[in-house]
Scaffold this motif. Structure first.
Motif, PDB file in Angstrom:
ATOM      1  N   LYS A 255       0.808  -1.222   0.000  1.00 28.62           N
ATOM      2  CA  LYS A 255       0.000   0.000   0.000  1.00 28.62           C
ATOM      3  C   LYS A 255       0.843   1.275   0.000  1.00 28.62           C
ATOM      4  CE  LYS A 255      -3.967  -2.179   2.247  1.00 28.62           C
ATOM      5  NZ  LYS A 255      -4.883  -2.158   3.417  1.00 28.62           N
ATOM      6  N   ILE A 256       2.155   1.136  -0.051  1.00 27.67           N
ATOM      7  CA  ILE A 256       3.051   2.294  -0.125  1.00 27.67           C
ATOM      8  C   ILE A 256       3.261   2.632  -1.595  1.00 27.67           C
ATOM      9  CG2 ILE A 256       5.329   3.208   0.465  1.00 27.67           C
ATOM     10  CD1 ILE A 256       5.433   1.148   2.749  1.00 27.67           C
ATOM     11  N   ASN A 257       2.780   3.782  -2.021  1.00 27.26           N
ATOM     12  CA  ASN A 257       2.759   4.111  -3.455  1.00 27.26           C
ATOM     13  C   ASN A 257       4.112   3.962  -4.129  1.00 27.26           C
ATOM     14  OD1 ASN A 257       0.021   4.634  -3.518  1.00 27.26           O
ATOM     15  ND2 ASN A 257       0.250   6.821  -3.128  1.00 27.26           N
ATOM     16  N   ILE A 258       5.153   4.489  -3.506  1.00 29.42           N
ATOM     17  CA  ILE A 258       6.470   4.477  -4.147  1.00 29.42           C
ATOM     18  C   ILE A 258       7.036   3.064  -4.261  1.00 29.42           C
ATOM     19  CG2 ILE A 258       7.878   4.797  -2.065  1.00 29.42           C
ATOM     20  CD1 ILE A 258       9.568   6.786  -3.703  1.00 29.42           C
ATOM     21  N   LEU A 259       6.490   2.134  -3.468  1.00 30.15           N
ATOM     22  CA  LEU A 259       6.994   0.759  -3.453  1.00 30.15           C
ATOM     23  C   LEU A 259       6.016  -0.248  -4.056  1.00 30.15           C
ATOM     24  CD1 LEU A 259       8.553   0.659   0.134  1.00 30.15           C
ATOM     25  CD2 LEU A 259       9.759   0.966  -2.037  1.00 30.15           C
ATOM     26  N   LYS A 260       4.916   0.238  -4.628  1.00 28.17           N
ATOM     27  CA  LYS A 260       3.899  -0.698  -5.104  1.00 28.17           C
ATOM     28  C   LYS A 260       4.421  -1.592  -6.237  1.00 28.17           C
ATOM     29  CE  LYS A 260       1.599   2.660  -8.164  1.00 28.17           C
ATOM     30  NZ  LYS A 260       0.331   3.388  -8.409  1.00 28.17           N
ATOM     31  N   GLY A 261       5.376  -1.100  -7.005  1.00 31.41           N
ATOM     32  CA  GLY A 261       5.976  -1.928  -8.059  1.00 31.41           C
ATOM     33  C   GLY A 261       6.930  -2.968  -7.505  1.00 31.41           C
ATOM     34  N   ALA A 262       7.476  -2.705  -6.321  1.00 30.75           N
ATOM     35  CA  ALA A 262       8.402  -3.653  -5.689  1.00 30.75           C
ATOM     36  C   ALA A 262       7.665  -4.768  -4.963  1.00 30.75           C
ATOM     37  CB  ALA A 262       9.317  -2.906  -4.706  1.00 30.75           C
ATOM     38  N   ALA A 263       6.407  -4.523  -4.561  1.00 25.15           N
ATOM     39  CA  ALA A 263       5.657  -5.484  -3.745  1.00 25.15           C
ATOM     40  C   ALA A 263       5.525  -6.859  -4.404  1.00 25.15           C
ATOM     41  CB  ALA A 263       4.293  -4.907  -3.389  1.00 25.15           C
ATOM     42  N   PRO A 264       5.071  -6.961  -5.669  1.00 22.86           N
ATOM     43  CA  PRO A 264       4.953  -8.298  -6.274  1.00 22.86           C
ATOM     44  C   PRO A 264       6.311  -8.981  -6.471  1.00 22.86           C
ATOM     45  CG  PRO A 264       4.475  -6.576  -7.890  1.00 22.86           C
ATOM     46  CD  PRO A 264       4.544  -5.908  -6.564  1.00 22.86           C
ATOM     47  N   ILE A 265       7.369  -8.202  -6.602  1.00 24.29           N
ATOM     48  CA  ILE A 265       8.712  -8.780  -6.716  1.00 24.29           C
ATOM     49  C   ILE A 265       9.113  -9.415  -5.393  1.00 24.29           C
ATOM     50  CG2 ILE A 265      11.155  -8.274  -7.162  1.00 24.29           C
ATOM     51  CD1 ILE A 265      10.238  -5.945  -8.930  1.00 24.29           C
ATOM     52  N   ILE A 266       8.838  -8.704  -4.307  1.00 21.02           N
ATOM     53  CA  ILE A 266       9.133  -9.241  -2.971  1.00 21.02           C
ATOM     54  C   ILE A 266       8.314 -10.511  -2.716  1.00 21.02           C
ATOM     55  CG2 ILE A 266       8.841  -8.781  -0.498  1.00 21.02           C
ATOM     56  CD1 ILE A 266       9.625  -5.858  -1.142  1.00 21.02           C
ATOM     57  N   LEU A 267       7.065 -10.500  -3.110  1.00 19.44           N
ATOM     58  CA  LEU A 267       6.207 -11.667  -2.918  1.00 19.44           C
ATOM     59  C   LEU A 267       6.775 -12.894  -3.639  1.00 19.44           C
ATOM     60  CD1 LEU A 267       3.504 -12.968  -2.012  1.00 19.44           C
ATOM     61  CD2 LEU A 267       2.502 -12.104  -4.148  1.00 19.44           C
ATOM     62  N   GLU A 271      10.362 -17.688  -5.772  1.00 21.49           N
ATOM     63  CA  GLU A 271       9.873 -18.553  -6.838  1.00 21.49           C
ATOM     64  C   GLU A 271      11.056 -18.986  -7.710  1.00 21.49           C
ATOM     65  OE1 GLU A 271       6.914 -19.595  -6.834  1.00 21.49           O
ATOM     66  OE2 GLU A 271       5.616 -18.073  -5.917  1.00 21.49           O
ATOM     67  N   MET A 272      10.970 -20.194  -8.262  1.00 22.96           N
ATOM     68  CA  MET A 272      12.011 -20.714  -9.143  1.00 22.96           C
ATOM     69  C   MET A 272      11.461 -20.879 -10.560  1.00 22.96           C
ATOM     70  SD  MET A 272      14.839 -20.966  -7.562  1.00 22.96           S
ATOM     71  CE  MET A 272      15.480 -20.911  -5.894  1.00 22.96           C
ATOM     72  N   PHE A 273      12.305 -20.714 -11.545  1.00 24.50           N
ATOM     73  CA  PHE A 273      11.873 -20.718 -12.939  1.00 24.50           C
ATOM     74  C   PHE A 273      11.190 -22.035 -13.318  1.00 24.50           C
ATOM     75  CE2 PHE A 273      12.462 -20.262 -17.597  1.00 24.50           C
ATOM     76  CZ  PHE A 273      12.063 -18.937 -17.738  1.00 24.50           C
ATOM     77  N   ASP A 274      11.583 -23.150 -12.656  1.00 29.46           N
ATOM     78  CA  ASP A 274      11.005 -24.460 -12.968  1.00 29.46           C
ATOM     79  C   ASP A 274       9.752 -24.779 -12.154  1.00 29.46           C
ATOM     80  OD1 ASP A 274      12.058 -24.883 -10.474  1.00 29.46           O
ATOM     81  OD2 ASP A 274      13.403 -26.516 -11.055  1.00 29.46           O
ATOM     82  N   GLY A 275       9.300 -23.810 -11.320  1.00 32.46           N
ATOM     83  CA  GLY A 275       8.081 -24.022 -10.540  1.00 32.46           C
ATOM     84  C   GLY A 275       8.305 -24.649  -9.182  1.00 32.46           C
ATOM     85  N   SER A 276       9.568 -24.839  -8.792  1.00 35.19           N
ATOM     86  CA  SER A 276       9.858 -25.510  -7.525  1.00 35.19           C
ATOM     87  C   SER A 276       9.948 -24.554  -6.340  1.00 35.19           C
ATOM     88  CB  SER A 276      11.178 -26.294  -7.641  1.00 35.19           C
ATOM     89  OG  SER A 276      12.276 -25.398  -7.897  1.00 35.19           O
ATOM     90  N   GLY A 277       9.684 -23.275  -6.567  1.00 38.53           N
ATOM     91  CA  GLY A 277       9.806 -22.296  -5.489  1.00 38.53           C
ATOM     92  C   GLY A 277       8.515 -22.073  -4.730  1.00 38.53           C
ATOM     93  N   TYR A 278       8.500 -21.024  -3.946  1.00 38.80           N
ATOM     94  CA  TYR A 278       7.320 -20.702  -3.122  1.00 38.80           C
ATOM     95  C   TYR A 278       7.178 -19.180  -3.056  1.00 38.80           C
ATOM     96  CZ  TYR A 278      10.864 -19.859   0.542  1.00 38.80           C
ATOM     97  OH  TYR A 278      11.956 -19.393   1.260  1.00 38.80           O
ATOM     98  N   PRO A 279       6.005 -18.654  -2.694  1.00 36.11           N
ATOM     99  CA  PRO A 279       4.849 -19.298  -2.049  1.00 36.11           C
ATOM    100  C   PRO A 279       3.807 -19.876  -3.010  1.00 36.11           C
ATOM    101  CG  PRO A 279       4.557 -16.921  -2.016  1.00 36.11           C
ATOM    102  CD  PRO A 279       5.907 -17.163  -2.628  1.00 36.11           C
ATOM    103  N   LYS A 280       3.864 -19.561  -4.312  1.00 38.82           N
ATOM    104  CA  LYS A 280       2.786 -19.971  -5.213  1.00 38.82           C
ATOM    105  C   LYS A 280       3.201 -21.031  -6.222  1.00 38.82           C
ATOM    106  CE  LYS A 280       0.238 -15.577  -5.008  1.00 38.82           C
ATOM    107  NZ  LYS A 280      -0.341 -14.474  -5.805  1.00 38.82           N
TER     108      LYS A 280
END
Length: 346
Positions: A255-267, A271-280
């Motif tokens: 919800k921090i405007n200046i960081l809203k583009g960074a949020a999905p990167i942090i989430l 994640e791993m390119f082959d799908g073996s990462g997390y959380p999704k």
């Protein structure tokens, strides 16, 4: 309405509009100085600001071939035409400087310019003097008029707004930088092994990003995400922070405007390119490019913290290539890893 009045209003409007479109004070003040010169039909102009010591003025903007020389000089407040205006906070018109004892020819000697007449007005923030705007030598040998003074005073008001905006932006930037530094210290205090980890991950991430075809905003998002990728550690217990910190980090900053583009990167930074990462368990390009970059950068630093050499880490990346974005891995191996090996052996 006369054409000259229309042109004056148009230029004043353009400058006013510029105030909301940029916080670059140098550009704005230069534009204001040029407008002052044109609208008052003067040969030259300058904008001086009060120095940090509050005792001198320095040239922030000056026209002419020798303007760089003027920018090295200082005017004592209370001395000279500009210094008097700064002290009294009142405008001055001097039709013939040779007949005014306050005028010093030292600046003319330094610049090679010959001053004949001056119109100078204070730049005020409320009742605080922050600078002086001047125009020199009305063209065709005429005297500066009351209309000229009103125009320059209006432009000085715009300069004042520019300075306020620039100071506010600088204060915000200062606050933001130090808050991030405090947050990083908090993150790294959770585990002694994390000391220096954040800065190293950010350094590798931005180095990879520079070699990719990314726009400026993407690059900024990656930089902020790299600095704050483990911020979720601050909101999780030690028993669960490995699995939950990406989600918690996303919740903390989304919800921090200046960081809203960074949020999905942090989430998605685990994640791993082959799908073996997390959380999704995201696969391939479903993972944000910034997260793919940071995932690789963090792997490099985690392995180095465990005692592996950068040569060994490069081989580990090649043998686990399915886990990493191919382009990010290629850039790391060809552009970044050789530099890291050089640093270690230097």
């Amino acid at each position: 309405m006369k054409k000259t009045e229309q042109e004056t209003l148009k230029q004043l409007f353009e400058i006013a509009r510029s105030l909301s479109s940029t916080l670059d004070i140098d550009t704005l003040l230069k534009r204001i100085g040029e407008a002052a010169e044109q609208l008052t039909e003067a040969e030259a102009s300058s904008i001086m600001l009060v120095d940090d010591d509050k005792e001198n003025l320095f040239f922030k903007v000056a026209t002419g071939e020798k303007s760089n020389i003027l920018k090295k000089l200082r005017v004592k407040i209370g001395q000279g035409i500009a210094g008097t205006v700064a002290q009294t906070k009142e405008s001055l018109v001097v039709d013939d400087v040779s007949k005014d004892s306050r005028f010093s020819g030292s600046f003319d000697k330094s610049s090679g310019f010959v001053t004949k007449s001056i119109l100078a007005v204070p730049i005020l923030l409320g009742n605080e003097i922050v600078g002086v705007a001047e125009v020199l030598n009305k063209k065709n040998g005429q005297s500066f008029t009351e209309d000229d003074k009103i125009i320059l005073q209006s432009l000085a008001s715009f300069a004042s707004v520019s300075i306020v905006n620039a100071r506010f932006a600088e204060d915000q930037k200062n606050f933001f930088v130090y808050i991030i530094e405090i947050v990083i210290q908090g993150i790294e205090s959770r585990n002694a092994k994390l000391t220096g980890h954040t800065a190293k991950v950010a350094q590798i991430s931005t180095a990879i990003a520079r070699h990719m075809d990314l726009n400026q905003q993407d690059y900024k998002d990656i930089y902020y995400a790299a600095l704050l990728h483990d911020i979720g550690y601050l909101s999780t217990t030690k028993s669960t922070f490995i699995e939950t910190h990406p989600n918690m980090g996303w919740e903390m900053i989304r919800k921090i405007n200046i960081l809203k583009g960074a949020a999905p990167i942090i989430l998605s930074h685990h994640e791993m390119f082959d799908g073996s990462g997390y959380p999704k368990g995201l696969i391939g390009e479903a993972i944000p490019i910034g997260a793919r970059i940071i995932s690789l950068a963090e792997y490099v630093e985690d392995m180095h913290a465990e005692g592996h050499s950068y040569d060994k880490i490069a081989l580990m990346i090649q043998s686990n290539s399915s886990k990493f974005d191919p382009k990010a891995a290629e850039i790391y191996l060809s552009e970044i890893a050789p530099l890291q090996r050089t640093e270690v052996t230097a």
